[in-house]
Write an enzyme that holds these catalytic residues in place. Structure first.
Site, PDB file in Angstrom:
ATOM      1  N   THR A   1       0.866  -1.178   0.000  1.00 22.97           N
ATOM      2  CA  THR A   1       0.000   0.000   0.000  1.00 22.97           C
ATOM      3  C   THR A   1       0.862   1.173   0.000  1.00 22.97           C
ATOM      4  O   THR A   1       1.261   1.664   1.018  1.00 22.97           O
ATOM      5  CB  THR A   1      -1.020   0.177   1.115  1.00 22.97           C
TER       6      THR A   1
ATOM      7  N   THR B   1     -10.733  -0.478  14.212  1.00 19.21           N
ATOM      8  CA  THR B   1     -11.547  -0.360  15.417  1.00 19.21           C
ATOM      9  C   THR B   1     -11.153   0.859  16.228  1.00 19.21           C
ATOM     10  O   THR B   1     -11.823   1.206  17.170  1.00 19.21           O
ATOM     11  CB  THR B   1     -11.411  -1.615  16.294  1.00 19.21           C
TER      12      THR B   1
END
Length: 463
Positions: A244, A463
């Site tokens: 990425t 999260t």
């Protein structure tokens, strides 16, 4: 699907120029320079350029003639107000090249860019969003990409196919298209050829990055000064064959399309494809390179001219500088690892061996533990898939020889451990040198150590 047809204005029509205040830096540590556009959000990575006949200059993607950039907050991030939309635009039709992920689950913007580059030799702008990867989002995600390109094109008065798109963020999430489109007028209005414009764009493309990555150099080719600039993002999900990481490169050199694309492929293979953080290859890797041709240098038409070779070396340096900054900023990392391999049969074999060492989780963990465990290095060289004579294997850690002609050497373990500790204490570089014979092939790869923090960061990512 065929692209929408829009009116293309004269290729020399300049884009809007909204000048912004000059770039300001504050430098308590040379490697942690804070830019005005990023103040309160993120610092800048250290400049890790290899030595050569070029000099570092300011400006990043706006250093080369004809380029403007901007980065703003558009409400795409899940939390915080760090800039999350970036635009790099060229005043003229720029010769374009690209390199993309090898992941089969390629993101919508990757598929879109590949389609555009298959039919177009030029482009005018690259739009980048952070927050949503727009990968594994099906036809709807692809249409979001096309719609985003269309919206930018209308504001810049160019064709949709003149706009390229990059996305980074959480896989499976579509772009927040309404927020993006509603922010585009402000983004285009913020375009600037200033250093601040370049740095705000470099910040806007980051996700888990702790630092932004921006670089520019100037060199002289054929008596004409030319500049190459770039920005990149990446910190995790980094592994060779593009990971990425997003990159945008700009230059004012004039290069024919075929030569430019081959040069970019070569430089990517020597830089971004030679870095690794965690062994995960992303769905969204994308490097876009734009050449405005405004430097006044005669067009580079062949690969083997002196001018082409000089330019290739400079392009290699810029991409390697950005690639090293990505590895330096690996999630949870305390140091950069640079692996240099010599004595191979050719460059490709040396590069593969270097990649194998830099990718080894055991080598990375040993570096984090300040453990000079040369056996892990030897092991990773051996399973690289390249054949060599094990009796000619040499390994050094910094200036400390650990193995010679396939045999371990007595060495000062405490000094070797201190070498690793000292590098980690200053977020410096650990050098691992390997020789596998007497061939002329050499290559490098870059990685980082593997810390407890890496697990913590990625356990909590969504999260």
């Amino acid at each position: 699907m065929p692209p929408p047809s829009l009116l293309l204005l004269h290729p020399r029509t300049p884009l809007p120029h909204h000048h912004r205040s000059s770039f300001r830096t504050s430098s308590p540590r040379p490697s942690r320079m804070v830019c005005a556009a990023a103040e309160g959000f993120i610092s800048a990575a250290p400049i890790l350029l290899p030595d050569g006949p070029w000099k570092q200059v300011e400006g990043g993607v706006t250093a080369a003639k004809g380029f403007k950039a901007a980065g703003i907050y558009g409400g795409l991030r899940a939390k915080g107000e760090k800039p999350d939309l970036a635009l790099v635009a060229c005043d003229v039709d720029a010769t374009v090249a690209g390199a993309f992920t090898t992941n089969v689950v390629a993101a919508a913007p990757v598929l879109y860019c590949k389609r555009v580059l298959n039919s177009s030799k030029t482009a005018r702008a690259v739009l980048i969003n952070a927050g949503q990867a727009n990968a594994a989002t099906g036809d709807a995600g692809y249409q979001d990409t096309v719609d985003s390109a269309d919206a930018v094109a209308k504001l810049l008065n160019v064709s949709t196919n003149d706009i390229l798109i990059q996305s980074t963020g959480v896989i499976g999430q579509r772009i927040k298209k309404e927020a993006l489109v509603n922010s585009l007028h402000r983004l285009v209005g913020s375009l600037s050829s200033s250093i601040e414009g370049a740095n705000s764009a470099a910040v806007a493309i980051t996700t888990t990055d702790l630092v932004s990555k921006s670089i520019a150099v100037q060199t002289e080719i054929g008596g004409v000064p030319i500049k190459i600039g770039g920005m990149a993002k990446g910190s995790g999900m980094i592994h060779p064959n593009m990971a990425t990481m997003l990159g945008v490169l700009t230059t004012d050199a004039q290069v024919s399309s075929d030569v430019w694309r081959e040069m970019v492929r070569t430089s990517v293979s020597r830089s971004f494809n030679q870095i690794t953080v965690d062994g995960d290859t992303s769905t969204n890797d994308c490097v876009i390179a734009l050449a405005s041709g405004l430097s006044g240098l005669s067009s580079i038409l062949t690969h083997d001219s002196t001018e082409a070779q000089q330019f290739q070396a400079c392009l290699d340096a810029v991409m390697q500088g950005l690639a090293k900054s990505i590895a330096w900023d690996g999630e949870g990392a305390t140091c950069l690892i640079e692996v240099t391999v010599a004595g191979a049969n050719n460059e490709a074999e040396a590069a593969k061996i270097a990649r194998s060492v830099a990718s080894s989780s055991l080598v990375k963990a040993a570096v984090f533990g300040r453990d000079p465990n040369w056996g892990r290095i030897a092991c990773s060289v051996g399973y690289s898939g390249i054949q060599f004579d094990a009796d000619q294997l040499d390994i050094s850690l910094g200036a400390i020889p650990l193995m010679k002609n396939g045999q371990p050497l007595p060495f000062d373990r405490s000094a070797a451990s201190k070498y690793l500790k000292d590098a980690g204490d200053i977020h410096g570089t650990v050098n691992i040198d390997v020789s596998v014979g007497r061939g002329g092939g050499s290559g490098k790869a870059w990685g980082c150590d593997l810390s407890y923090k890496y697990v913590e960061i990625n356990a909590e990512y969504t999260t």
